[in-house]
Design an enzyme around this catalytic site. Structure first.
Site, PDB file in Angstrom:
ATOM      1  N   ARG A  22      10.684  -3.879  11.073  1.00  0.00           N
ATOM      2  CA  ARG A  22       9.812  -2.991  11.923  1.00  0.00           C
ATOM      3  C   ARG A  22       9.434  -4.050  12.901  1.00  0.00           C
ATOM      4  O   ARG A  22       9.280  -5.218  13.201  1.00  0.00           O
ATOM      5  CB  ARG A  22       8.645  -2.826  11.116  1.00  0.00           C
TER       6      ARG A  22
ATOM      7  N   LYS B 225       0.802  -1.242   0.139  1.00  0.00           N
ATOM      8  CA  LYS B 225       0.047   0.055  -0.118  1.00  0.00           C
ATOM      9  C   LYS B 225       0.991   1.270   0.024  1.00  0.00           C
ATOM     10  O   LYS B 225       0.370   2.152  -0.808  1.00  0.00           O
ATOM     11  CB  LYS B 225      -0.976  -0.098   1.352  1.00  0.00           C
TER      12      LYS B 225
ATOM     13  N   ARG C 188      -9.704   0.576   8.424  1.00  0.00           N
ATOM     14  CA  ARG C 188      -9.221  -0.721   8.716  1.00  0.00           C
ATOM     15  C   ARG C 188     -10.492  -1.688   9.307  1.00  0.00           C
ATOM     16  O   ARG C 188     -10.512  -2.709   9.547  1.00  0.00           O
ATOM     17  CB  ARG C 188      -8.349  -0.786   9.960  1.00  0.00           C
TER      18      ARG C 188
ATOM     19  N   ARG D 148      10.951  -6.956   5.241  1.00  0.00           N
ATOM     20  CA  ARG D 148      10.844  -5.424   4.722  1.00  0.00           C
ATOM     21  C   ARG D 148      11.685  -4.691   6.100  1.00  0.00           C
ATOM     22  O   ARG D 148      11.633  -4.977   7.049  1.00  0.00           O
ATOM     23  CB  ARG D 148       9.255  -5.142   5.043  1.00  0.00           C
TER      24      ARG D 148
ATOM     25  N   ARG E 210      -2.148 -10.019  12.474  1.00  0.00           N
ATOM     26  CA  ARG E 210      -2.535  -8.977  11.547  1.00  0.00           C
ATOM     27  C   ARG E 210      -3.285  -9.530  10.378  1.00  0.00           C
ATOM     28  O   ARG E 210      -4.149  -8.918   9.877  1.00  0.00           O
ATOM     29  CB  ARG E 210      -1.213  -8.161  11.104  1.00  0.00           C
TER      30      ARG E 210
END
Ligand code: AMP
Length: 222
Positions: free
Chosen positions: A168, A17, A94, A128, A179
């Site tokens: 992260r 995103k 969300r 990531r 998640r």
């Protein structure tokens, strides 16, 4: 180039995103990119009141409570720039309640749904890392910075700062499962909500980094 459009970029964690929103902003340079996750991370880093409240939820991979997120989004969307130049929302809404709050605040013209196979998605998330200086996103498997300094240390392609591979805090296997579970539970009612409004466009996000300027313009304008 300028457009005035209010866009939601929607998809599971790791669907790209943020990257996709940045690509849109590179083409339509006045449009504002609003990432609720980035705003929270910035606040956690600076240890603000908002950051302290959000941190415990983020680290567990849970959603920050609506009262906190909604107050924040109201404030951000009331800015003159957001009203004049349009915006790309990344990470909001969300859940369905957040979609309804959004309708109270503003009109949304386009809902971009990023679709991606789960195995690719997991690789993206677990590999990531970001530049702490400018928030440019990299991936240890898929997109390393060009200049390597030594093992696991690079120079950021975007701002030249030194970066190390550091996940992260919410990108661990355990929080990822959580998640994804939360995403799956909330996504269908949100997608149905915008499908009824007739503004959903599905995007194959397996390779979002490969979109050309022309493709981005076509997606946004057609
Ligand atoms: P993201 O970078 O979008 O994956 O967001 C990172 C984390 O910030 C999420 O796992 C949530 O804890 C929190 N967060 C971001 N956006 C929202 C939102 N719209 N509602 C609730 N929590 C959010």
């Amino acid at each position: 180039m300028n457009i005035r459009k209010n866009i939601i970029v929607f998809g599971p964690p790791g669907s790209g995103k943020g990257t996709f929103a940045s690509q849109i902003r590179n083409v339509f340079n006045k449009i504002i990119h609003i990432s609720t996750g980035d705003i929270f991370r910035e606040n956690v880093k600076k240890k603000t009141k908002l950051g302290l409240k959000a941190k415990e939820y983020m680290e567990k991979g849970e959603l920050v409570p609506d009262v906190i997120v909604n107050a924040m989004i109201r404030k951000v969307l009331s800015s003159k720039d957001a009203k004049q130049n349009g915006f790309i929302l990344d990470g909001y809404p969300r859940n369905l309640d957040q979609s309804k709050i959004l309708d109270d605040i503003t009109d949304i013209n386009l809902f971009l749904l990023l679709e991606i196979p789960r195995d690719i998605l997991k690789k993206r998330i677990l590999g990531r890392f970001i530049c702490n200086n400018c928030n440019e996103i990299y991936n240890i498997y898929l997109k390393k910075p060009i200049k390597e300094k030594k093992e696991n240390e690079w120079i950021c392609d975007n701002c030249g700062a030194l970066i190390k591979f550091k996940q992260r805090r919410d990108d661990t296997v355990k929080t990822l499962e959580n998640r994804l579970f939360i995403y799956d539970r909330n996504a269908i009612p949100i997608i149905d909500y915008y499908t009824e409004k007739g503004i959903v466009k599905r995007i194959d996000a397996t390779n979002t980094l490969a979109f050309s300027e022309e493709e981005i313009k076509k997606i946004i304008n057609s």
